[in-house]
Write a protein that holds these residues in place. Structure first.
Motif, mmCIF file in Angstrom:
data_model
loop_
_atom_site.group_PDB
_atom_site.id
_atom_site.type_symbol
_atom_site.label_atom_id
_atom_site.label_comp_id
_atom_site.label_asym_id
_atom_site.label_seq_id
_atom_site.Cartn_x
_atom_site.Cartn_y
_atom_site.Cartn_z
ATOM 1 N N ARG A 1 -8.447 3.886 2.853
ATOM 2 C CA ARG A 1 -8.139 5.190 2.258
ATOM 3 C C ARG A 1 -7.372 5.094 0.951
ATOM 4 O O ARG A 1 -7.375 6.017 0.162
ATOM 5 N N ARG A 2 -6.666 3.990 0.737
ATOM 6 C CA ARG A 2 -5.842 3.924 -0.462
ATOM 7 C C ARG A 2 -5.839 2.509 -1.027
ATOM 8 O O ARG A 2 -5.960 1.544 -0.285
ATOM 9 N N VAL B 1 1.278 0.943 11.578
ATOM 10 C CA VAL B 1 0.187 1.733 12.152
ATOM 11 C C VAL B 1 0.633 2.309 13.495
ATOM 12 O O VAL B 1 1.514 1.752 14.163
ATOM 13 N N PRO C 1 1.027 -1.861 4.677
ATOM 14 C CA PRO C 1 0.653 -1.494 6.046
ATOM 15 C C PRO C 1 0.873 -2.681 6.989
ATOM 16 O O PRO C 1 0.523 -3.820 6.659
ATOM 17 N N SER D 1 4.764 0.379 6.242
ATOM 18 C CA SER D 1 4.051 1.481 6.891
ATOM 19 C C SER D 1 3.372 0.942 8.149
ATOM 20 O O SER D 1 2.335 0.285 8.071
ATOM 21 N N ASP E 1 -8.545 1.503 8.434
ATOM 22 C CA ASP E 1 -8.695 2.845 7.856
ATOM 23 C C ASP E 1 -7.620 3.127 6.812
ATOM 24 O O ASP E 1 -7.888 3.758 5.783
ATOM 25 N N ILE E 2 -6.383 2.670 7.083
ATOM 26 C CA ILE E 2 -5.317 2.843 6.086
ATOM 27 C C ILE E 2 -5.671 2.101 4.803
ATOM 28 O O ILE E 2 -5.528 2.628 3.691
ATOM 29 N N GLU F 1 -7.161 1.333 12.992
ATOM 30 C CA GLU F 1 -6.139 2.110 12.264
ATOM 31 C C GLU F 1 -5.703 1.382 10.996
ATOM 32 O O GLU F 1 -5.570 1.994 9.929
ATOM 33 N N LEU F 2 -5.512 0.066 11.100
ATOM 34 C CA LEU F 2 -5.101 -0.704 9.925
ATOM 35 C C LEU F 2 -6.201 -0.707 8.873
ATOM 36 O O LEU F 2 -5.945 -0.497 7.679
#
Length: 207
Positions: free
Chosen positions: A182-183, A144, A112, A142, A178-179, A175-176
């Motif tokens: 989540r994984r 954001v 990310p 990836s 949260d990414i 946003e970063l």
């Protein structure tokens, strides 16, 4: 509690640098957002100004010098990347581009990335979308959704940053975070990290 490594690459040329300042603000906001998600961050800064000569040599020789090698390992081994460049002639700086040119193929795949840029006026802000975002997409990173551009006027007379800039920083950092929340981080596996012992290879050949 999970500790995540975040590399912060800045390509400012002056000291002090508004590019470095934006990188610090984005890193601090991301660290705060991760803490709200129950994680901690280890921030590792890479100031490309310190590696300018080694980057030029790397282009010629194909090999990074010791300090540049350590900087590259910080970036390619991180769980996430914050990358900030000054905008020159409507695009990223040559120093910024050179650093990402010398990275091994697919070394940023899946990582990310939060992108940011600084410039004299807001008219250069689209460089984030027509230059930086496509470059990182090509590298299979990836990126954001929110990118952060800071013009001279965005910092205000105090240099602390106006509410618009602060809001953009917080949104991108969230946003970063949260990414990352989540994984799990997925990094390319180096086949030489766990080599088969030579004695075992000999035994297999004899068998």
């Amino acid at each position: 509690m999970t500790t995540l490594r975040i590399a912060v690459v800045t390509a400012g040329l002056s000291q002090p640098s508004s590019t470095r300042l934006l990188g610090e603000r984005l890193a601090t906001a991301t660290e705060k957002a991760l803490q709200a998600n129950g994680s901690t961050a280890r921030l590792e800064f890479v100031d490309l100004r310190e590696h300018a000569q080694d980057l030029a040599n790397n282009l010629i020789t194909g090999f990074p010098a010791g300090s540049l090698r350590a900087a590259i390992e910080k970036v390619t081994g991180a769980d996430a990347l914050i990358a900030v460049t000054p905008i020159f002639n409507a695009s990223y700086s040559g120093l910024f581009k050179t650093f990402f040119d010398v990275l091994e193929k697919d070394s940023l795949a899946g990582i990310p990335v939060l992108i940011g840029a600084t410039g004299g006026s807001a008219r250069h802000s689209l460089a984030l979308e027509h230059a930086l975002r496509p470059m990182f997409a090509y590298l299979h990173a990836s990126v954001v959704p929110t990118s952060v551009y800071a013009a001279t006027e965005d910092w205000g007379s105090s240099g602390a940053g106006g509410p618009g800039l602060v809001d953009r920083i917080d949104r991108a950092a969230t946003e970063l975070a949260d990414i990352l929340d989540r994984r799990p981080a997925v990094r390319p596996v180096d086949p030489f990290d766990d080599p088969i012992p030579f004695a075992q290879l000999l035994a297999d050949q004899r068998a």
